[in-house]
Motif scaffolding. Structure first.
Motif, mmCIF file in Angstrom:
data_model
loop_
_atom_site.group_PDB
_atom_site.id
_atom_site.type_symbol
_atom_site.label_atom_id
_atom_site.label_comp_id
_atom_site.label_asym_id
_atom_site.label_seq_id
_atom_site.Cartn_x
_atom_site.Cartn_y
_atom_site.Cartn_z
ATOM 1 N N LYS A 1 -41.674 9.355 46.712
ATOM 2 C CA LYS A 1 -41.898 10.169 47.560
ATOM 3 C C LYS A 1 -41.062 11.666 46.779
ATOM 4 O O LYS A 1 -41.501 12.790 47.154
ATOM 5 N N GLU A 2 -40.039 11.345 46.328
ATOM 6 C CA GLU A 2 -39.195 12.335 45.510
ATOM 7 C C GLU A 2 -40.134 13.270 44.457
ATOM 8 O O GLU A 2 -39.969 14.394 44.570
ATOM 9 N N LEU A 3 -40.929 12.361 43.830
ATOM 10 C CA LEU A 3 -41.797 13.171 42.928
ATOM 11 C C LEU A 3 -42.751 13.783 43.443
ATOM 12 O O LEU A 3 -43.230 15.022 43.167
ATOM 13 N N GLN B 1 -39.207 15.280 31.480
ATOM 14 C CA GLN B 1 -37.879 14.663 31.930
ATOM 15 C C GLN B 1 -37.983 14.281 33.548
ATOM 16 O O GLN B 1 -37.584 13.317 34.007
ATOM 17 N N GLN B 2 -38.593 15.447 34.308
ATOM 18 C CA GLN B 2 -38.507 15.137 35.775
ATOM 19 C C GLN B 2 -39.370 14.026 36.297
ATOM 20 O O GLN B 2 -39.424 13.157 36.992
#
Ligand SMILES: Nc1nc2c(ncn2[C@@H]2O[C@H](COP(=O)(O)OP(=O)(O)O)[C@@H](O)[C@H]2O)c(=O)[nH]1
Ligand SMILES: [Mg+2]
Length: 821
Positions: free
Chosen positions: A299-301, A291-292
């Motif tokens: 960048k967030e990942l 899900q993530q």
């Protein structure tokens, strides 16, 4: 949230306590790390407290005061209680860093790995060593390297290695006895990105690979740093970068096993290659939900995956807990530098064993004011146990003693909240609240009793010096009492600031630099007197009066009735003596007269002195002027005090423009006093007559003015460095060294710059590029122009000061004070 009961229990086990400062150059990421650790493991870890407190502690995101927080950390079922202090990196505020280092046993030294270790960092290593504070190193901002898809991992290794090396070189240059150097192989160095929240030590990888490849962790650790290569063809470790099997180039183990996986994760995400990412996650056992993976991008990942893979908090907490000594261990060697008395007495012994049953010794190193304006005394219990309502004696800097039993004992949860407790044992940092402000000075020792002698924990030698002032006045005269009250509090909580009330009614606030002044005025306005409107003047640059040659004649001043005479000559005080006193490496107040006289002869080449001849150094806080007494046999004991008083008066207000003197040596010649007291009219002649003799001798010794010079560090993009050099030249500055950073497009340039030029300099620098950054620290006094009265530059400056002070518009000549003998 850790229960109060649990905290009260852990703090009694000194082996499990860690007292740690986060230090390093400004902007390197100290506060970012501090906030992460607090959020994860603060004893009140709801994550909001730090943000609220930010208002009082930062100006433009620059930390301005020590930030405290207690942290609770468990590893292998051992529970640690960590008192963590975030310190300001701005050079103006270095005194606070030293106050933090004194009450902690170790530190997390944060370096910007991309820019490298430089000047600002160097200047913090020195106090770290002199306070016997054991560092661990955090090399930050690694994310910068990975922005470039073409990055060469070998170059990253070389940059990191250089940072570690430079840090150790600095440590080794300053430390004589203790080995405080750091080494990635023994786990005292961590690498990471505070911004993104990931960090690792070699340990983090050795654990994984030793399980996976079935190699003992210890032997793997040694191979993950330095010139070690794994040859996949021969399945052997080698120190040769060329494969013996096929002559191919091998990749350094640090790059292959540590940097490459990180690089691959970042590349897979930035290239949106989810198949590859899933493969990597599986092989490295990184558990991120599908899900993530769908929700997060770019960048967030990267942040999410790397935080799961290499969580900064665990890495740093574990490094600190395992590499920084507990008070029990640290005080054994720290006692030597801390305690003034004999190493054989009961205090020294109790400090060295961190004995909770011994005599109470607390050193208060900082006074802090919370947002409600309450002043708390924060210090370290080096010996004994402090118990509620038990009488303690406080010895302050002036050697005054107060006793009190009215105080609260608190553990510091963070800057704005404490936990009241009934008693606290040695090894802990405590905050004493409710002490009467009359007992408070910026550092002092509190004990259960005074013992036989009045030995105490050594005072902190302040590393900075107040040099720039602004005058301050209330908008409405009715507010003057409130302003005075606020300023008094300000003087108590700030170690370095100097607040003076001039005879003209002017109130001057003097700080180490413009940033320090901004901090002082902010605290004054926002915390101490929020309802008072105040006016603040422009910067006032201090000049000092001095002399450049010996007086051209022996000057003489006669008493009004002409029956008594004082003879005097002035000359420059030997420059190395004046400078060493200024920087604190020579402190006349530390020696007996005989010892000092011997020292001047031995270390400074002075001719054998009659030891009784050194009469006074002054001014009190900075003894850079000297008064040599007369060698005539006639007894001067009855008037000696008066002669010295005159000296102390003149060095505070010289004849050129009423400014302080620096680096002047006065030599008293003969003194004739009429033998019949009635004729000489008592001793009232002594002070005014001596003062005139001093004035005449200074004015006949080629008088000059001195201006303050800064040591400054400027960070500038390579592209404009020539323009910056030209600017420095135009501003009468000089370039000392340049450290080009090989990673970024910037250089760090160390220059010397007259303080008066620094104001316009900053603005012009910003016009050249907004990517520049600079900070200053006082370096020395330097002559400006030529002899006053002859040279235009110095004469004009002196005249301007005279006009401002309302003094008569002519600079006196020595003849005005000299009487023909
Ligand atoms: N790119 C990058 N920026 C960082 C990192 N750590 C901190 N910063 C940034 O650097 C600036 C200074 O950080 P701060 O923690 O206040 O530094 P301090 O002066 O040492 O306390 C802030 O803008 C941070 O967001 C990092 O690891 N990578
Ligand atoms: Mg900070």
């Amino acid at each position: 949230m850790v229960s109060n009961e649990k905290i009260k229990k852990v703090i009694t086990i000194s082996e499990n306590i860690r007292n740690i400062s986060i230090v390093g150059q400004i902007n390197n990421g100290k506060t970012s790390i501090f906030k992460r650790l607090v959020k994860k493991a603060g004893v009140v870890n709801d994550g909001t407290v730090v943000e609220e407190d930010k208002l009082n502690s930062e100006i433009n995101e620059i930390t301005t005061k020590l930030q405290f927080n207690s942290i609770f950390f468990t590893e292998l079922s051992k529970e640690y209680y960590i008192n963590l202090i975030d310190t300001p990196g701005h050079l103006d505020l270095k005194a606070q860093v030293v106050a933090g280092l004194r009450i902690t046993d170790g530190s997390l030294f944060v370096v910007d790995g991309f820019e490298g270790f430089s000047f600002g960092g160097e200047s913090i290593v020195r106090p770290l060593i002199s306070e016997n504070n054991k560092p661990t190193l955090f090399i930050n901002k690694l994310d910068h390297f990975f922005i470039d898809p073409q990055i060469e991992l070998e170059q990253v290794y070389l940059a990191l290695d250089k940072s570690v090396d430079l840090f150790n070189v600095n440590i080794e240059c300053s430390a004589f006895s203790t080995d405080f150097s750091v080494d990635p192989k023994n786990g005292s160095v961590a690498f990471g990105s505070a911004l993104d929240g990931w960090a690792f030590r070699l340990d983090s990888f050795a654990n994984r690979y030793s399980q996976k490849h079935n190699i003992p962790k210890q032997s793997l650790l040694k191979r993950l740093w330095g010139n070690n290569y794994y040859d996949d063809t021969t399945k052997k470790w080698t120190s040769d970068p060329i494969s013996s099997a096929n002559g191919s180039k091998l990749e350094r183990s640090f790059c292959q096993f540590i940097l490459r996986p990180i690089y691959q994760i970042i590349r897979a995400i930035m290239d949106d290659d989810m198949v590859k990412l899933k493969q990597i996650n599986e092989s490295l056992n990184i558990k991120i939900s599908d899900q993530q993976l769908e929700v997060l991008k770019g960048k967030e990942l990267v942040k999410e995956v790397l935080c799961l893979f290499l969580p900064l908090e665990e890495t740093v907490l574990s490094m600190m807990a395992n590499n920084i000594p507990s008070p029990l261990y640290a005080q054994k060697y720290r006692v030597n530098g801390l305690y003034e008395g004999s190493m054989d007495d009961e205090y020294a012994k109790s400090i060295s064993f961190c004995n909770r049953d011994g005599p109470l010794v607390i050193f208060i190193s900082t006074l802090s004011v919370n947002s409600f304006g309450q002043i708390n005394a924060i210090g370290r219990i080096f010996s004994g146990t402090i118990k509620k309502s038990e009488k303690i004696a406080i010895i302050n800097r002036k050697n005054e003693v107060f006793t009190t039993d009215k105080y609260g004992i608190n553990l510091i949860i963070n800057n704005d909240s404490n936990m009241e407790i009934d008693e606290c044992t040695s090894g802990n940092i405590v905050c004493l609240s409710g002490l009467k402000s009359s007992c408070l000075s910026n550092s002092f020792t509190a004990t259960s009793g005074l013992g036989k002698s009045r030995n105490i924990i050594r005072y902190i030698k302040l590393p900075t010096y107040p040099i720039l002032s602004k005058s301050i006045s209330p908008n409405s005269p009715n507010d003057l009492p409130a302003l005075m009250e606020g300023l008094k509090k300000l003087a108590v909580i700030d170690q370095v600031a100097n607040i003076s009330f001039e005879e003209t009614g002017e109130i001057l606030v003097c700080g180490t630099g413009q940033f320090h002044l901004n901090v002082l005025f902010k605290v004054l306005k926002e915390i101490f007197i929020p309802s008072v409107d105040i006016n603040i003047s422009d910067l006032i640059i201090p000049y000092r009066e001095s002399v450049s040659q010996e007086s051209s004649l022996v000057c003489c001043a006669k008493s009004p009735n002409k029956h008594s005479r004082v003879y005097m000559k002035a000359q420059p005080l030997q420059i190395d003596v004046a400078v060493d006193i200024q920087v604190g490496s020579l402190d006349p107040s530390k020696y007996s007269q005989k010892e000092f006289s011997d020292k001047l002869c031995k270390d400074y080449g002075w001719e054998k002195l009659d030891i009784k001849n050194i009469w006074a150094f002054g001014p009190e806080d900075l003894n850079t002027n000297l008064f040599m007494g007369s060698i005539q046999p006639m007894d001067l004991q009855d008037i000696k005090d008066g002669l010295i008083q005159a000296f102390n008066w003149v060095i505070k207000e010289g004849p050129i423009c009423g400014n302080k003197l620096w680096g002047v040596r006065f030599n008293l010649g003969d003194v004739y006093k009429n033998q019949v007291p009635i004729v000489r009219g008592g001793y009232s002649f002594v002070i005014p007559t001596t003062r005139r003799a001093l004035y005449a001798s200074q004015l006949s010794a080629s008088p000059v003015l001195l201006e303050p010079i800064y040591n400054s560090q400027i960070n500038v993009p390579h592209a404009i460095s020539q323009d910056v050099f030209n600017l420095v030249k135009r501003k009468r500055g000089s370039i000392i060294t340049e450290y080009p950073s090989r990673n970024s497009q910037k250089s760090s340039v160390i220059i010397q710059l007259p303080v008066i030029e620094s104001v316009g300099f900053e603005n012009e620098l910003k016009q050249l590029s907004d990517k520049t950054f600079n900070q200053h620290i006082f370096s020395h006094w330097s002559q400006i122009g030529g002899v006053v009265g002859i040279d235009d530059i110095s004469t004009n400056i002196a005249m301007n000061i005279r006009t401002k002070k309302g003094l008569p518009p002519t600079i006196p000549l020595y003849t005005e004070y000299h009487d023909k003998p």
